[in-house]
Design an enzyme around this catalytic site. Structure first.
Site, PDB file in Angstrom:
ATOM      1  N   LEU A  96      34.651  34.794  61.966  1.00 47.36           N
ATOM      2  CA  LEU A  96      34.249  35.143  63.546  1.00 47.36           C
ATOM      3  C   LEU A  96      35.755  35.381  64.294  1.00 47.36           C
ATOM      4  O   LEU A  96      35.851  34.857  65.310  1.00 47.36           O
ATOM      5  CB  LEU A  96      33.705  33.927  64.266  1.00 47.36           C
ATOM      6  N   GLY A 107      38.945  45.140  55.575  1.00 42.62           N
ATOM      7  CA  GLY A 107      39.375  46.174  54.501  1.00 42.62           C
ATOM      8  C   GLY A 107      39.483  45.473  53.286  1.00 42.62           C
ATOM      9  O   GLY A 107      38.508  44.593  53.149  1.00 42.62           O
ATOM     10  N   CYS A 117      36.908  44.613  48.420  1.00 43.79           N
ATOM     11  CA  CYS A 117      35.391  44.328  48.289  1.00 43.79           C
ATOM     12  C   CYS A 117      34.435  44.919  49.198  1.00 43.79           C
ATOM     13  O   CYS A 117      33.649  45.698  49.119  1.00 43.79           O
ATOM     14  CB  CYS A 117      35.110  42.842  48.039  1.00 43.79           C
ATOM     15  N   LYS A 136      33.774  48.821  50.002  1.00 47.69           N
ATOM     16  CA  LYS A 136      33.056  49.350  48.726  1.00 47.69           C
ATOM     17  C   LYS A 136      31.659  48.856  48.590  1.00 47.69           C
ATOM     18  O   LYS A 136      30.704  49.333  48.137  1.00 47.69           O
ATOM     19  CB  LYS A 136      33.913  49.534  47.481  1.00 47.69           C
ATOM     20  N   ARG A 144      44.301  47.890  48.979  1.00 50.35           N
ATOM     21  CA  ARG A 144      42.932  48.827  49.178  1.00 50.35           C
ATOM     22  C   ARG A 144      42.220  48.767  50.448  1.00 50.35           C
ATOM     23  O   ARG A 144      42.033  47.672  50.925  1.00 50.35           O
ATOM     24  CB  ARG A 144      42.100  48.349  47.765  1.00 50.35           C
TER      25      ARG A 144
HETATM   26  N1  LIG Z   1      39.463  41.617  44.086  1.00 54.10           N
HETATM   27  C1  LIG Z   1      38.754  40.836  44.719  1.00 54.10           C
HETATM   28  O1  LIG Z   1      38.769  39.810  45.562  1.00 54.10           O
HETATM   29  C2  LIG Z   1      37.228  40.299  44.213  1.00 54.10           C
HETATM   30  C3  LIG Z   1      36.523  39.188  44.307  1.00 54.10           C
HETATM   31  C4  LIG Z   1      35.185  39.159  43.905  1.00 54.10           C
HETATM   32  C5  LIG Z   1      34.880  40.234  42.965  1.00 54.10           C
HETATM   33  N2  LIG Z   1      35.404  41.297  42.857  1.00 54.10           N
HETATM   34  C6  LIG Z   1      34.899  42.437  41.626  1.00 54.10           C
HETATM   35  O2  LIG Z   1      35.671  42.071  40.551  1.00 54.10           O
HETATM   36  C7  LIG Z   1      35.843  43.269  39.770  1.00 54.10           C
HETATM   37  C8  LIG Z   1      37.251  43.419  39.358  1.00 54.10           C
HETATM   38  O3  LIG Z   1      37.992  43.808  40.454  1.00 54.10           O
HETATM   39  P1  LIG Z   1      39.781  43.404  40.751  1.00 54.10           P
HETATM   40  O4  LIG Z   1      40.052  43.557  42.077  1.00 54.10           O
HETATM   41  O5  LIG Z   1      39.924  42.378  39.595  1.00 54.10           O
HETATM   42  O6  LIG Z   1      39.938  44.763  39.878  1.00 54.10           O
HETATM   43  P2  LIG Z   1      41.485  45.560  39.415  1.00 54.10           P
HETATM   44  O7  LIG Z   1      41.362  46.811  39.653  1.00 54.10           O
HETATM   45  O8  LIG Z   1      42.338  44.543  40.121  1.00 54.10           O
HETATM   46  O9  LIG Z   1      41.423  44.989  37.853  1.00 54.10           O
HETATM   47  C9  LIG Z   1      40.674  45.510  36.959  1.00 54.10           C
HETATM   48  C10 LIG Z   1      41.408  45.609  35.723  1.00 54.10           C
HETATM   49  O10 LIG Z   1      40.484  46.202  34.585  1.00 54.10           O
HETATM   50  C11 LIG Z   1      41.321  46.991  33.482  1.00 54.10           C
HETATM   51  N3  LIG Z   1      40.121  47.580  32.807  1.00 54.10           N
HETATM   52  C12 LIG Z   1      39.636  48.645  33.150  1.00 54.10           C
HETATM   53  N4  LIG Z   1      38.574  49.058  32.157  1.00 54.10           N
HETATM   54  C13 LIG Z   1      39.069  48.195  31.103  1.00 54.10           C
HETATM   55  C14 LIG Z   1      38.565  48.115  29.861  1.00 54.10           C
HETATM   56  N5  LIG Z   1      37.648  49.047  29.153  1.00 54.10           N
HETATM   57  N6  LIG Z   1      39.224  47.140  28.961  1.00 54.10           N
HETATM   58  C15 LIG Z   1      40.063  46.544  29.611  1.00 54.10           C
HETATM   59  N7  LIG Z   1      40.562  46.447  30.745  1.00 54.10           N
HETATM   60  C16 LIG Z   1      39.928  47.330  31.669  1.00 54.10           C
HETATM   61  C17 LIG Z   1      42.076  47.795  34.411  1.00 54.10           C
HETATM   62  O11 LIG Z   1      43.103  48.060  33.749  1.00 54.10           O
HETATM   63  C18 LIG Z   1      42.580  46.505  35.515  1.00 54.10           C
HETATM   64  O12 LIG Z   1      43.732  45.827  35.032  1.00 54.10           O
HETATM   65  C19 LIG Z   1      35.265  44.461  40.772  1.00 54.10           C
HETATM   66  O13 LIG Z   1      33.706  44.611  40.196  1.00 54.10           O
HETATM   67  C20 LIG Z   1      35.388  43.754  42.234  1.00 54.10           C
HETATM   68  O14 LIG Z   1      34.287  44.289  42.993  1.00 54.10           O
HETATM   69  C21 LIG Z   1      36.638  41.393  43.285  1.00 54.10           C
END
Ligand SMILES: NC(=O)c1ccc[n+]([C@@H]2O[C@H](COP(=O)([O-])OP(=O)(O)OC[C@H]3O[C@@H](n4cnc5c(N)ncnc54)[C@H](O)[C@@H]3O)[C@@H](O)[C@H]2O)c1
Length: 444
Positions: free
Chosen positions: A257, A264, A267, A270, A340
């Site tokens: 709150l 932004g 997560c 999107k 992001r």
């Molecule tokens: N960032 C957050 O705070 C957060 C929190 C909860 C959930 N999530 C979810 O978790 C997921 C990952 O988010 P993130 O922020 O860690 O993403 P990110 O973009 O930081 O990392 C993704 C990684 O995956 C790698 N990758 C892609 N395809 C691949 C493959 N085929 N083999 C091996 N590596 C591969 C990329 O090179 C990259 O390093 C998303 O779905 C996001 O919505 C993120």
């Protein structure tokens, strides 16, 4: 347990290192070889407090390693987690599942080529309802269904406090109806039983939806208080007191709150969008979430107007053309380098469009920001950023901006104007220092 984490971004790397710290043998895989080289050399590709220490501790104890070779990593694995990105698909806002499906295809081929009797494949990435079914179908093209199970295990960590969030979560959600897979997941999360962390076992589809419903609810809470802040400004009320007044009601709760420039990050934007797409596809629209998305998008651009209004009001008219504006904080929130969907990415281009020159400083995100905001000057600390500027705007509430020496700030600026989009200063104090001070939803 032997665990493989595919994708070593914010979620994959933190989850992987925390699992190894729980005592499991973890191999983190990424197709980005530069990332793997950096990790092998002891570097950390992202900024997350405490991550460097935990990684080096677990690498030394030989429970954690990195590779870009999935087949090597998957030897004898009990569970393979998919932690790759699921960004918004360009143009339509659906979650882009191409990385998830590409990783699944590779995992499937490796299970098929191995003699592992049973492998659990876990989607930790945030994926729309039904993605687990598709992941299962892809693997089933290569492997007999008795040799694998697909589980949903969404991640709720927050950047900036990711390690604590992972190790002391409010709950763990596991979506599967397969008993063998449940047992593997139980064993992986067993260390959390000591803290009595609730582990919610549910169906895969429910688990997938829990993640989106959670993020959409939090985004709604933020947007609600942001709109209350606007109303407070219009009627002369104080949004911090409104937030406290409603937050003390246990049915509402005080978290999320804090009025600000709009949510932004990697997560909420999107995931809210993807949820509306899923809902529309199933003829069950989530109109509240759509309203939240629209209000939040509008808000970021309203913040640029607020900054311009404050500057022109101070000068009794004119515009910001030719004025230099110092920006403190670019990342979408403190303690991360993640840019992001950061509000700064909407606010700054609008100020530039209006003819302002921008100087900026952020403790961690400037490397990430430079390609996204190429037309601004980057400075190496808060005070040098202010030198000769016509106004200062705080966009991200890093701790180091919370106790600036206001006498020094005033002396460095060519006009004493401070726009505080995070309400980290008190209007009375700023007035006493002789500033034109603007904030979010509090009387000045
Ligand atoms: N960032 C957050 O705070 C957060 C929190 C909860 C959930 N999530 C979810 O978790 C997921 C990952 O988010 P993130 O922020 O860690 O993403 P990110 O973009 O930081 O990392 C993704 C990684 O995956 C790698 N990758 C892609 N395809 C691949 C493959 N085929 N083999 C091996 N590596 C591969 C990329 O090179 C990259 O390093 C998303 O779905 C996001 O919505 C993120």
């Amino acid at each position: 347990m032997r665990v493989v984490m595919v994708g070593t971004g914010y979620v994959g790397l933190v989850s992987g290192v925390c699992f190894s710290d729980f005592g499991h043998d973890v191999v983190c895989v990424d197709k980005d070889e530069k990332k793997i080289e950096m990790l092998d050399a002891g570097g950390i590709p992202i900024f997350e407090p405490g991550l460097d220490v935990l990684v080096s501790k677990n690498v030394k104890s030989k429970r954690l390693s990195f590779t870009s070779d999935l087949s090597e990593a998957m030897k004898n694995a009990d569970a393979v987690f998919i932690g790759v990105g699921t960004p918004s698909r360009r143009g339509d806002g659906y979650a882009d599942l191409s990385y998830v499906y590409a990783a699944t295809e590779e995992i499937a081929q490796n299970i098929a080529a191995s003699d592992a009797p049973f492998t659990v494949v876990v989607t930790k990435s945030t994926v729309p309802v039904g993605t687990g079914d598709e992941v299962e179908a892809i693997i089933a093209k290569h492997v007999d269904p008795s040799r694998f199970a697909v589980v949903s295990n969404p991640e709720f960590l927050r950047e900036g406090s990711a390690i604590t969030d992972f190790k002391r979560p409010d709950r763990v959600v596991v979506g599967t109806e397969n008993e063998k897979a449940r047992a593997v997941m139980r064993a992986i999360y067993r260390p959390l039983f000591i803290n009595e962390t609730p582990i919610l076992f549910t169906t895969r589809r429910t688990s997938e939806l829990i993640k989106y419903a959670g993020n959409a609810f939090l985004a709604t809470k933020i947007t609600f208080i942001n709109e209350m802040a606007d109303l407070c400004e219009a009627v002369g009320a104080n949004v911090q007191e409104v937030a406290r007044g409603i937050g003390l009601d246990k049915r509402i709760g005080s978290k999320f709150l804090h009025a600000g420039p709009g949510y932004g990050g990697s997560c909420f934007p999107k995931d809210t969008l993807a949820l509306t797409r899923t809902a529309n596809e199933h003829n069950s629209p989530v109109t509240i979430v759509q309203a939240v998305i629209d209000a939040n998008n509008q808000r970021k651009s309203n913040m640029a107007d607020k900054i311009m209004r404050t500057i022109t009001a101070h000068h009794g008219g004119g515009d910001v053309s030719g004025k230099t504006i110092a920006i403190l904080g670019l990342a979408f929130k403190p303690n991360t380098d993640d840019m992001r969907d950061a509000p700064s990415l909407t606010i700054i281009p609008r100020l530039i469009e209006a003819g302002a020159k921008i100087r900026a400083y952020d403790p961690e995100s400037m490397k990430e920001a430079k390609p996204l905001l190429p037309d601004i000057e980057y400075l190496d600390n808060a005070y040098t950023c202010l030198e000769g500027a016509d106004a200062v705007v705080i966009i991200t509430e890093w701790d180091e901006f919370r106790a600036l020496n206001m006498t020094r700030v005033k002396a460095l600026l060519s006009a004493p104007i401070l726009v505080d989009l995070r309400n980290i200063y008190r209007p009375e104090t700023m007035k006493a220092h002789g500033f034109t001070y603007s904030n979010i939803g509090r009387p000045v």
